[in-house]
Write a protein that holds these residues in place. Structure first.
Motif, PDB file in Angstrom:
ATOM      1  N   GLN A   2       0.835  -1.194   0.000  1.00 38.36           N
ATOM      2  CA  GLN A   2       0.000   0.000   0.000  1.00 38.36           C
ATOM      3  C   GLN A   2       0.876   1.251   0.000  1.00 38.36           C
ATOM      4  N   GLU A   3       0.371   2.258  -0.703  1.00 32.17           N
ATOM      5  CA  GLU A   3       1.131   3.498  -0.816  1.00 32.17           C
ATOM      6  C   GLU A   3       1.239   4.209   0.542  1.00 32.17           C
ATOM      7  N   HIS A   4       0.122   4.262   1.245  1.00 35.00           N
ATOM      8  CA  HIS A   4       0.114   4.908   2.561  1.00 35.00           C
ATOM      9  C   HIS A   4      -0.486   3.942   3.565  1.00 35.00           C
ATOM     10  N   PRO A   5       0.348   3.105   4.179  1.00 36.38           N
ATOM     11  CA  PRO A   5      -0.205   2.124   5.122  1.00 36.38           C
ATOM     12  C   PRO A   5      -0.931   2.823   6.273  1.00 36.38           C
ATOM     13  N   ILE A   6      -1.970   2.168   6.742  1.00 34.39           N
ATOM     14  CA  ILE A   6      -2.762   2.762   7.819  1.00 34.39           C
ATOM     15  C   ILE A   6      -2.246   2.273   9.157  1.00 34.39           C
ATOM     16  N   HIS A   7      -1.871   3.216   9.966  1.00 37.93           N
ATOM     17  CA  HIS A   7      -1.344   2.864  11.278  1.00 37.93           C
ATOM     18  C   HIS A   7      -2.083   3.654  12.356  1.00 37.93           C
ATOM     19  N   TRP A   8      -2.808   2.921  13.215  1.00 44.00           N
ATOM     20  CA  TRP A   8      -3.494   3.571  14.340  1.00 44.00           C
ATOM     21  C   TRP A   8      -2.504   3.663  15.497  1.00 44.00           C
ATOM     22  N   GLU A   9      -2.363   4.861  16.052  1.00 50.60           N
ATOM     23  CA  GLU A   9      -1.397   5.063  17.136  1.00 50.60           C
ATOM     24  C   GLU A   9      -1.807   4.375  18.418  1.00 50.60           C
ATOM     25  N   THR A  10      -3.108   4.258  18.615  1.00 55.84           N
ATOM     26  CA  THR A  10      -3.602   3.711  19.874  1.00 55.84           C
ATOM     27  C   THR A  10      -4.608   2.601  19.572  1.00 55.84           C
ATOM     28  N   ALA A  11      -4.977   1.882  20.616  1.00 55.85           N
ATOM     29  CA  ALA A  11      -5.975   0.825  20.449  1.00 55.85           C
ATOM     30  C   ALA A  11      -7.362   1.425  20.204  1.00 55.85           C
ATOM     31  N   GLY A  12      -7.578   2.638  20.700  1.00 52.46           N
ATOM     32  CA  GLY A  12      -8.869   3.304  20.527  1.00 52.46           C
ATOM     33  C   GLY A  12      -8.942   4.056  19.212  1.00 52.46           C
ATOM     34  N   THR A  13      -9.836   5.040  19.172  1.00 53.71           N
ATOM     35  CA  THR A  13     -10.040   5.747  17.909  1.00 53.71           C
ATOM     36  C   THR A  13      -9.995   7.265  18.092  1.00 53.71           C
ATOM     37  N   SER A  14      -9.252   7.703  19.119  1.00 57.86           N
ATOM     38  CA  SER A  14      -9.185   9.147  19.340  1.00 57.86           C
ATOM     39  C   SER A  14      -8.095   9.800  18.489  1.00 57.86           C
ATOM     40  N   ARG A  15      -7.270   8.983  17.849  1.00 58.83           N
ATOM     41  CA  ARG A  15      -6.270   9.516  16.911  1.00 58.83           C
ATOM     42  C   ARG A  15      -6.518   8.849  15.568  1.00 58.83           C
ATOM     43  N   VAL A  16      -7.111   9.586  14.643  1.00 57.69           N
ATOM     44  CA  VAL A  16      -7.513   8.980  13.375  1.00 57.69           C
ATOM     45  C   VAL A  16      -6.440   9.259  12.319  1.00 57.69           C
ATOM     46  N   PRO A  17      -5.866   8.189  11.732  1.00 57.70           N
ATOM     47  CA  PRO A  17      -4.787   8.398  10.748  1.00 57.70           C
ATOM     48  C   PRO A  17      -5.279   9.132   9.505  1.00 57.70           C
ATOM     49  N   PHE A  18      -4.484  10.084   9.030  1.00 55.18           N
ATOM     50  CA  PHE A  18      -4.815  10.802   7.793  1.00 55.18           C
ATOM     51  C   PHE A  18      -4.924   9.823   6.617  1.00 55.18           C
ATOM     52  N   ALA A  19      -4.128   8.737   6.689  1.00 58.90           N
ATOM     53  CA  ALA A  19      -4.097   7.790   5.566  1.00 58.90           C
ATOM     54  C   ALA A  19      -5.481   7.188   5.300  1.00 58.90           C
ATOM     55  N   LEU A  20      -6.337   7.215   6.323  1.00 56.65           N
ATOM     56  CA  LEU A  20      -7.689   6.680   6.174  1.00 56.65           C
ATOM     57  C   LEU A  20      -8.487   7.386   5.074  1.00 56.65           C
ATOM     58  N   TYR A  21      -8.032   8.589   4.757  1.00 62.54           N
ATOM     59  CA  TYR A  21      -8.754   9.413   3.782  1.00 62.54           C
ATOM     60  C   TYR A  21      -7.978   9.558   2.471  1.00 62.54           C
ATOM     61  N   ALA A  22      -6.774   9.022   2.449  1.00 66.14           N
ATOM     62  CA  ALA A  22      -5.881   9.312   1.321  1.00 66.14           C
ATOM     63  C   ALA A  22      -5.386   8.054   0.625  1.00 66.14           C
ATOM     64  N   ASN A  23      -5.906   6.918   1.009  1.00 65.71           N
ATOM     65  CA  ASN A  23      -5.376   5.659   0.510  1.00 65.71           C
ATOM     66  C   ASN A  23      -6.394   4.982  -0.431  1.00 65.71           C
ATOM     67  N   PRO A  24      -6.070   4.880  -1.724  1.00 60.60           N
ATOM     68  CA  PRO A  24      -7.023   4.324  -2.699  1.00 60.60           C
ATOM     69  C   PRO A  24      -7.387   2.858  -2.438  1.00 60.60           C
ATOM     70  N   ASP A  25      -6.434   2.060  -1.955  1.00 61.66           N
ATOM     71  CA  ASP A  25      -6.733   0.646  -1.663  1.00 61.66           C
ATOM     72  C   ASP A  25      -7.734   0.540  -0.516  1.00 61.66           C
ATOM     73  N   ASN A  26      -7.495   1.350   0.488  1.00 58.26           N
ATOM     74  CA  ASN A  26      -8.407   1.403   1.623  1.00 58.26           C
ATOM     75  C   ASN A  26      -9.804   1.810   1.157  1.00 58.26           C
ATOM     76  N   HIS A  27      -9.832   2.747   0.225  1.00 55.86           N
ATOM     77  CA  HIS A  27     -11.124   3.220  -0.286  1.00 55.86           C
ATOM     78  C   HIS A  27     -11.898   2.084  -0.955  1.00 55.86           C
ATOM     79  N   LYS A  28     -11.215   1.289  -1.775  1.00 52.92           N
ATOM     80  CA  LYS A  28     -11.892   0.175  -2.455  1.00 52.92           C
ATOM     81  C   LYS A  28     -12.437  -0.818  -1.441  1.00 52.92           C
ATOM     82  N   LYS A  29     -11.652  -1.066  -0.402  1.00 51.12           N
ATOM     83  CA  LYS A  29     -12.090  -1.991   0.644  1.00 51.12           C
ATOM     84  C   LYS A  29     -13.316  -1.434   1.384  1.00 51.12           C
ATOM     85  N   GLU A  30     -13.328  -0.137   1.603  1.00 51.26           N
ATOM     86  CA  GLU A  30     -14.502   0.489   2.243  1.00 51.26           C
ATOM     87  C   GLU A  30     -15.747   0.338   1.375  1.00 51.26           C
ATOM     88  N   MET A  31     -15.587   0.548   0.072  1.00 48.07           N
ATOM     89  CA  MET A  31     -16.743   0.400  -0.821  1.00 48.07           C
ATOM     90  C   MET A  31     -17.298  -1.020  -0.690  1.00 48.07           C
TER      91      MET A  31
END
Lengths: 421, 161
Positions: A2-31
């Motif tokens: 993946q061009e921009h691997p998604i890495h969550w800093e914490t186990a929770g979701t209070s820090r949302v990675p920018f890559a979540l919005y910028a990664n085309p592979d992730n986008h296809k998986k979301e669809m």
């Protein structure tokens, strides 16, 4: 890789990675996981196709679909992909037809998607012999348009590519269903019209926008001044058990317009406490009986139904807002404003006048599209970074106030469950 | 050729009104905008699909000069937005009819948008459907309906069309 691997800093979701919005592979998986599997998506209102033969072309995720009403009055949703060569044959946005015909080779389908006619199916007779034709075992029953599972409730039509999806009611869950049924309580809807805007940002940002009660009183000074949305209004944040859907419920304070100490609720110097309208009819608000819910009379209920739609009640203005992703970096946002069949002409006027506040030029929502565009710019240029979603803590839970980003954290808790599975 | 519906001076004044309006809404002096209208005016910005299908919803719908002033204030003080230049190119108005001193005209328009550090793009294209009346301060718009073909709005419309 993946061009921009998604890495969550914490186990929770209070820090949302920018890559979540910028990664085309992730986008296809979301669809695939949110729009094409296990979820219901909004397609329209029954009032948009009142008569047999009526149709409306729309979108689920990035796939073109057609909402139809067949001659027997039944509602269908079929994919706009000819079974023959795959052409997205339906080009009109709405209309009335007896059948759906692909112009490429004139394959024709009933409004429920069943294949009816295939030219030259049995070949062409010439000089005593039959030339060509489809193979003997060709059965039209096997080659209809892809027909989606459909559910309607209160005049709203949902569809799913996944025929094994849970019921619409289970999908919404009892908490959200209660607010849904308040707005769509069985009265016939009337269509007031559409607004369309293309927002150059990731589709999830629009869900987040309506799960974020932090910004309205700060970005939209107009709202605060006239008491429509204030941090000290009586309010609640509610979610379904998966935390994917939400409702922000707010009751306009009897204080009305902010002044003096009341203006302090924003704590920002840019606040226009002295703002006065030249024409106050923008705010000619008349409470309606259906607002009542238990012992409450909410003036605003903003519902996010994940992933595809937002249902708006802001005082007398009611609308659906359909999220139509187009790649990871943009989505089309279609607003359908409606009323109810028992509205007086005055109430219709009022709904139309208040619609000046909303939509792509609205006093309080034009700027939502703008901030989404500029967030996306940063996500693209710095995908390894993350955003901070920690107002009200780092956990997820319902609240009786608006000073929290818990609904966004909740949505991403669900997102992680589905996407990391 | 049929007799013109208006005399040459009126034609000249209407041309001037159109040119002055375009110049004003491109000038970034938003307070100039309401002054082109009568007190009880109508200003609507409506997607063509709603107009043609008889749906009343507009993207903006104002029914008094006061509302236009409120919009001008909103643009300057409350609506956060990316600043942009806009440039109107307006075709020659067609005079459709004159009734009780109300002159009904139509004209095509194109609005280009130029964001700072970005190229110019076609922003909003449509036609004005207008009703013009004579007032002590000259010709004004009693109604200006902007029916736009560009139904998919590039994010947002902040400034007056």
């Amino acid at each position: 890789m993946q061009e921009h691997p998604i890495h969550w800093e914490t186990a929770g979701t209070s820090r949302v990675p920018f890559a979540l919005y910028a990664n085309p592979d992730n986008h296809k998986k979301e669809m695939d996981r949110f729009f094409y599997k296990a979820h219901w998506s909004y397609v329209g209102l029954e009032a948009e196709i009142p008569k047999p033969g009526d149709f409306k072309r729309t979108v689920i995720g990035e796939r073109s679909v057609i909402l139809t009403r067949s001659q027997d009055g039944q509602i269908h949703v079929v994919e706009n992909v000819c079974a023959h060569r795959g052409m997205a044959f339906c080009r009109e946005r709405h209309g009335n037809k007896k059948e759906l015909v692909c112009p490429y080779h004139q394959w024709s389908y009933a409004l429920d998607g069943q294949l009816q006619g295939v030219p030259f199916r049995r070949g062409v007779r010439q000089d005593g012999k039959v030339n060509g034709g489809m193979p003997a075992d060709f059965d039209p029953k096997d080659h209809g348009l892809n027909s989606l599972k459909v559910a309607t409730r209160g005049g709203v039509v949902f569809a799913s590519f996944d025929h094994a999806v849970e019921s619409l009611e289970d999908f919404m869950g009892p908490t959200i269903l209660r607010y849904f049924d308040r707005l769509f309580n069985g009265r016939k809807l009337t269509i007031l019209g559409y607004n369309r805007q293309r927002i150059p940002g990731n589709w999830k940002l629009m869900q987040e926008n309506i799960k974020d009660p932090y910004h309205p009183g700060l970005l939209h000074t107009w709202f605060v001044t006239f008491g429509l949305w204030r941090a000290d209004n009586k309010s609640e944040l509610r979610m379904d058990e998966h935390h994917r859907h939400a409702a922000m419920i707010s009751t306009r304070g009897s204080a009305g317009q902010a002044a003096g100490d009341k203006a302090q609720v924003t704590q920002v110097s840019s606040f226009k406490a002295s703002m006065q309208l030249n024409d106050p009819s923008f705010l000619d608000i008349v409470p309606e009986p259906w607002w009542q819910l238990g012992d409450q009379m909410p003036t605003a209920v903003m519902m996010t139904l994940f992933p595809s739609v937002i249902f708006q009640q802001q005082v007398n203005s009611v609308s659906t807002r359909h999220i139509q992703p187009d790649g990871h970096g943009a989505f089309d946002f279609v607003w359908t404003h409606f009323g109810f069949e028992d509205d007086t002409p005055e109430m219709t006027e009022r709904r139309l006048r208040q619609s000046n506040l909303f939509g792509p030029a609205g006093f309080v929502s034009a700027d939502d599209g703008e901030v989404i565009e500029f967030s996306q710019q940063a996500f693209e240029s710095k995908p390894e970074h993350h955003m901070l979603v920690e107002l009200g803590g780092r956990d997820v839970g319902e609240t009786d106030h608006m000073v929290t980003e818990t609904l966004i954290r909740g949505m991403y808790a669900y997102w992680r469950k589905v996407m990391e599975d | 050729m049929a007799k013109p519906l208006i005399d040459l001076q009126t034609w000249f004044d209407i041309q001037q009104l159109y040119a002055d309006y375009a110049s004003a809404v491109d000038s970034r002096q938003w307070d100039l905008w309401p002054e082109f209208f009568t007190e009880q005016c109508v200003y609507k910005l409506q997607p063509r699909e709603n107009f043609e299908r008889g749906f009343p919803l507009c993207t903006l719908s104002f029914t008094s000069k006061g509302m236009l002033k409120d919009r001008a204030y909103g643009i300057q003080e409350t609506l956060f937005h990316d600043p942009y230049y806009q440039r109107h190119v307006v075709g020659a108005p067609m005079v459709l009819r004159v009734e009780d001193g109300r002159i009904h005209t139509e004209a095509n328009y194109a609005v280009f948008r130029t964001k700072l550090d970005k190229e110019s793009t076609v922003f909003n294209v449509g036609r004005y459907i207008d009703t013009i009346v004579q007032t002590p301060e000259g010709f004004k718009f009693a109604e200006r309906l902007c029916v736009y073909d560009s139904e998919m709005i590039p994010n947002s419309i902040i400034y007056p069309i």
